[in-house]
Scaffold this motif. Structure first.
Motif, PDB file in Angstrom:
ATOM      1  N   ARG A 159       0.832  -1.205   0.000  1.00 24.18           N
ATOM      2  CA  ARG A 159       0.000   0.000   0.000  1.00 24.18           C
ATOM      3  C   ARG A 159       0.868   1.257   0.000  1.00 24.18           C
ATOM      4  O   ARG A 159       0.632   2.198  -0.754  1.00 24.18           O
ATOM      5  CB  ARG A 159      -0.908  -0.027   1.238  1.00 24.18           C
ATOM      6  CG  ARG A 159      -1.654   1.263   1.540  1.00 24.18           C
ATOM      7  CD  ARG A 159      -2.759   1.533   0.555  1.00 24.18           C
ATOM      8  NE  ARG A 159      -3.502   2.748   0.885  1.00 24.18           N
ATOM      9  CZ  ARG A 159      -4.282   3.390   0.010  1.00 24.18           C
ATOM     10  NH1 ARG A 159      -4.445   2.932  -1.217  1.00 24.18           N
ATOM     11  NH2 ARG A 159      -4.923   4.483   0.359  1.00 24.18           N
ATOM     12  N   LEU A 160       1.887   1.267   0.859  1.00 22.24           N
ATOM     13  CA  LEU A 160       2.691   2.475   1.052  1.00 22.24           C
ATOM     14  C   LEU A 160       3.705   2.688  -0.069  1.00 22.24           C
ATOM     15  O   LEU A 160       4.401   3.710  -0.095  1.00 22.24           O
ATOM     16  CB  LEU A 160       3.356   2.445   2.437  1.00 22.24           C
ATOM     17  CG  LEU A 160       2.337   2.617   3.581  1.00 22.24           C
ATOM     18  CD1 LEU A 160       2.938   2.207   4.923  1.00 22.24           C
ATOM     19  CD2 LEU A 160       1.822   4.062   3.649  1.00 22.24           C
ATOM     20  N   GLU A 161       3.771   1.734  -0.999  1.00 22.30           N
ATOM     21  CA  GLU A 161       4.559   1.976  -2.220  1.00 22.30           C
ATOM     22  C   GLU A 161       3.850   2.969  -3.135  1.00 22.30           C
ATOM     23  O   GLU A 161       4.477   3.555  -4.011  1.00 22.30           O
ATOM     24  CB  GLU A 161       4.778   0.647  -2.978  1.00 22.30           C
ATOM     25  CG  GLU A 161       5.861  -0.215  -2.351  1.00 22.30           C
ATOM     26  CD  GLU A 161       5.917  -1.621  -2.934  1.00 22.30           C
ATOM     27  OE1 GLU A 161       4.992  -2.003  -3.687  1.00 22.30           O
ATOM     28  OE2 GLU A 161       6.873  -2.343  -2.607  1.00 22.30           O
ATOM     29  N   THR A 162       2.529   3.129  -2.952  1.00 21.59           N
ATOM     30  CA  THR A 162       1.765   3.948  -3.906  1.00 21.59           C
ATOM     31  C   THR A 162       1.151   5.203  -3.284  1.00 21.59           C
ATOM     32  O   THR A 162       0.601   6.026  -4.009  1.00 21.59           O
ATOM     33  CB  THR A 162       0.610   3.130  -4.531  1.00 21.59           C
ATOM     34  OG1 THR A 162      -0.293   2.759  -3.488  1.00 21.59           O
ATOM     35  CG2 THR A 162       1.134   1.888  -5.221  1.00 21.59           C
ATOM     36  N   VAL A 163       1.203   5.323  -1.959  1.00 17.62           N
ATOM     37  CA  VAL A 163       0.590   6.493  -1.313  1.00 17.62           C
ATOM     38  C   VAL A 163       1.544   7.037  -0.261  1.00 17.62           C
ATOM     39  O   VAL A 163       2.385   6.312   0.275  1.00 17.62           O
ATOM     40  CB  VAL A 163      -0.757   6.146  -0.618  1.00 17.62           C
ATOM     41  CG1 VAL A 163      -1.876   5.942  -1.633  1.00 17.62           C
ATOM     42  CG2 VAL A 163      -0.617   4.927   0.289  1.00 17.62           C
ATOM     43  N   ARG A 164       1.398   8.324   0.057  1.00 12.97           N
ATOM     44  CA  ARG A 164       2.253   8.924   1.094  1.00 12.97           C
ATOM     45  C   ARG A 164       1.808   8.469   2.486  1.00 12.97           C
ATOM     46  O   ARG A 164       2.617   8.076   3.308  1.00 12.97           O
ATOM     47  CB  ARG A 164       2.177  10.455   0.990  1.00 12.97           C
ATOM     48  CG  ARG A 164       3.042  11.129   2.043  1.00 12.97           C
ATOM     49  CD  ARG A 164       3.148  12.624   1.816  1.00 12.97           C
ATOM     50  NE  ARG A 164       3.915  13.245   2.889  1.00 12.97           N
ATOM     51  CZ  ARG A 164       3.970  14.548   3.106  1.00 12.97           C
ATOM     52  NH1 ARG A 164       3.311  15.379   2.306  1.00 12.97           N
ATOM     53  NH2 ARG A 164       4.675  15.039   4.118  1.00 12.97           N
ATOM     54  N   TYR A 165       0.504   8.585   2.732  1.00 14.32           N
ATOM     55  CA  TYR A 165      -0.057   8.186   4.031  1.00 14.32           C
ATOM     56  C   TYR A 165      -0.987   6.982   3.834  1.00 14.32           C
ATOM     57  O   TYR A 165      -1.414   6.718   2.702  1.00 14.32           O
ATOM     58  CB  TYR A 165      -0.809   9.350   4.667  1.00 14.32           C
ATOM     59  CG  TYR A 165       0.094  10.501   5.054  1.00 14.32           C
ATOM     60  CD1 TYR A 165       1.020  10.364   6.083  1.00 14.32           C
ATOM     61  CD2 TYR A 165       0.030  11.714   4.382  1.00 14.32           C
ATOM     62  CE1 TYR A 165       1.856  11.407   6.437  1.00 14.32           C
ATOM     63  CE2 TYR A 165       0.871  12.769   4.727  1.00 14.32           C
ATOM     64  CZ  TYR A 165       1.781  12.610   5.752  1.00 14.32           C
ATOM     65  OH  TYR A 165       2.616  13.638   6.104  1.00 14.32           O
ATOM     66  N   VAL A 166      -1.322   6.323   4.914  1.00 15.89           N
ATOM     67  CA  VAL A 166      -2.060   5.056   4.808  1.00 15.89           C
ATOM     68  C   VAL A 166      -3.377   5.212   4.045  1.00 15.89           C
ATOM     69  O   VAL A 166      -3.709   4.386   3.194  1.00 15.89           O
ATOM     70  CB  VAL A 166      -2.290   4.450   6.219  1.00 15.89           C
ATOM     71  CG1 VAL A 166      -3.249   3.263   6.151  1.00 15.89           C
ATOM     72  CG2 VAL A 166      -0.958   4.034   6.845  1.00 15.89           C
ATOM     73  N   ALA A 167      -4.123   6.285   4.312  1.00 14.64           N
ATOM     74  CA  ALA A 167      -5.427   6.446   3.650  1.00 14.64           C
ATOM     75  C   ALA A 167      -5.333   7.277   2.379  1.00 14.64           C
ATOM     76  O   ALA A 167      -6.351   7.514   1.735  1.00 14.64           O
ATOM     77  CB  ALA A 167      -6.438   7.060   4.614  1.00 14.64           C
ATOM     78  N   GLY A 168      -4.134   7.742   2.008  1.00 17.17           N
ATOM     79  CA  GLY A 168      -3.999   8.540   0.782  1.00 17.17           C
ATOM     80  C   GLY A 168      -3.042   9.703   0.970  1.00 17.17           C
ATOM     81  O   GLY A 168      -1.977   9.548   1.554  1.00 17.17           O
ATOM     82  N   ASP A 169      -3.465  10.884   0.519  1.00 10.41           N
ATOM     83  CA  ASP A 169      -2.559  12.045   0.532  1.00 10.41           C
ATOM     84  C   ASP A 169      -2.449  12.729   1.890  1.00 10.41           C
ATOM     85  O   ASP A 169      -1.527  13.508   2.106  1.00 10.41           O
ATOM     86  CB  ASP A 169      -3.057  13.095  -0.486  1.00 10.41           C
ATOM     87  CG  ASP A 169      -2.972  12.588  -1.913  1.00 10.41           C
ATOM     88  OD1 ASP A 169      -2.136  11.697  -2.172  1.00 10.41           O
ATOM     89  OD2 ASP A 169      -3.743  13.088  -2.754  1.00 10.41           O
TER      90      ASP A 169
END
Lengths: 215, 215
Positions: A159-169
């Motif tokens: 998940r964190l390969e594609t987003v900065r924070y767990v739920a998104g931006d």
């Protein structure tokens, strides 16, 4: 301090209490705290049972009467009563994504760490589940919990390969549960983030230095 | 139907799907539903994995992209996007009380019923936990789960001696989880509400006849 300010009962050694202290510190609000000494079993005292008959921390005693237990419920109260610095999302979609990722962090990460600890620690014999009822430990759960924590690390790394924070931006309550879970796993199960999960570690390095993480 | 209407993937035999259908019916909103055939293992098909890689129902596919999983997250989206007939509370305090009692119903009732079923059913060997990972069944969990369900009945009976609905004066999502749990326990564990818990039965008789309970 306004007379309608609630009071938080909490304990330094309680990961669930940390989830609430972290949330309060992110919001920058001033909530009086009353420590409950779990080492001295103060949660089972008559005085504390009068606050929370389930003998659990954290608990938020509202000025107008009800005592709110369960981290999600305490967060919900604080988010509604103190809307500044929202941590549970701002739109229908972002609120749903925060709820989803926070829950995944809890069910796939936090809960198995807790289960691994409570079913193993000799001092919790007969207390394998928190709360008012006695339950025997089940030793097979310890290994299964550790498998679950390993899978949590791998899944959240992806998940964190594609987003900065767990739920998104945006930083949110989902990051709070995830960070508390990582530290809890490292301390209580001796399971730090595996070295190959570099995206998870990048996130951890960024979030763990927030001043609120030390609350 | 507005073009921004989401689509719910669900299954008639899934108690978590029922929690969402019940919620939608209470709100009186029109959400298109796509059945997923769990008996035929359709949740593991490539087509469904493209919707939800975790192979779980329910899942709410939003018109603008993200797919929301986890009942609490789907409810949150629906409550925010369709505010009519609020089911998650209306004030800071009532929102917190609904969150607290809903969670208690889930953790103390729904989760142990699910655990008791998944660790016992031969067809779920190696699938003791829902989701993408394989976990062995642990037979000792079946008995412990049943103890937990018995305690849930007793605790909620005590609660329902003093309130009309689970979270207080108003019907809420806490009642939905509680009702789905009762029917799930009766069907899957052969554990109906014990005869001595008359307050719980009074509540059940009132809530189970709501038309939405059949959704």
């Amino acid at each position: 301090m306004a007379t309608d300010t609630p009071v938080l009962y909490e304990s330094k050694g309680s990961p669930n209490s940390r989830r609430v202290r972290f949330f309060i510190a992110e919001k920058g609000i001033d909530i009086p705290m009353k420590p409950v000494d779990l080492g001295a079993k103060e949660q089972f005292s008559d005085a504390y049972r009068a606050v929370n008959p389930r003998s659990q921390v954290p608990a938020l005693a509202l000025a107008d009467g009800p005592v709110i237990t369960e981290v999600l419920a305490i967060w919900r109260y604080l988010e509604e009563a103190y809307p500044q610095t929202p941590l549970l999302g701002t739109t229908a979609t972002s609120k749903a994504l925060v709820a989803m990722w926070e829950r995944r962090a809890e069910l796939d990460g936090f809960a198995p760490v807790m289960e691994g600890v409570r079913n193993a620690v000799p001092g919790l014999k007969g207390r394998a589940l928190s709360g008012p009822h006695a339950y025997d430990q089940i030793v097979e759960l310890v290994e299964r919990s550790k498998q679950r924590v390993a899978n949590f690390f791998a899944d959240f790394n992806e998940r964190l390969e594609t987003v900065r924070y767990v739920a998104g931006d945006e930083f949110s309550a989902a990051d709070i549960t995830t960070l508390v879970t990582v530290d809890f796993a490292a301390n209580a199960l001796k399971m730090p983030i595996p070295a190959e999960h570099t995206a998870f570690q990048r996130w951890y390095d960024e979030v763990s230095v927030r001043p609120s993480a030390a609350a």
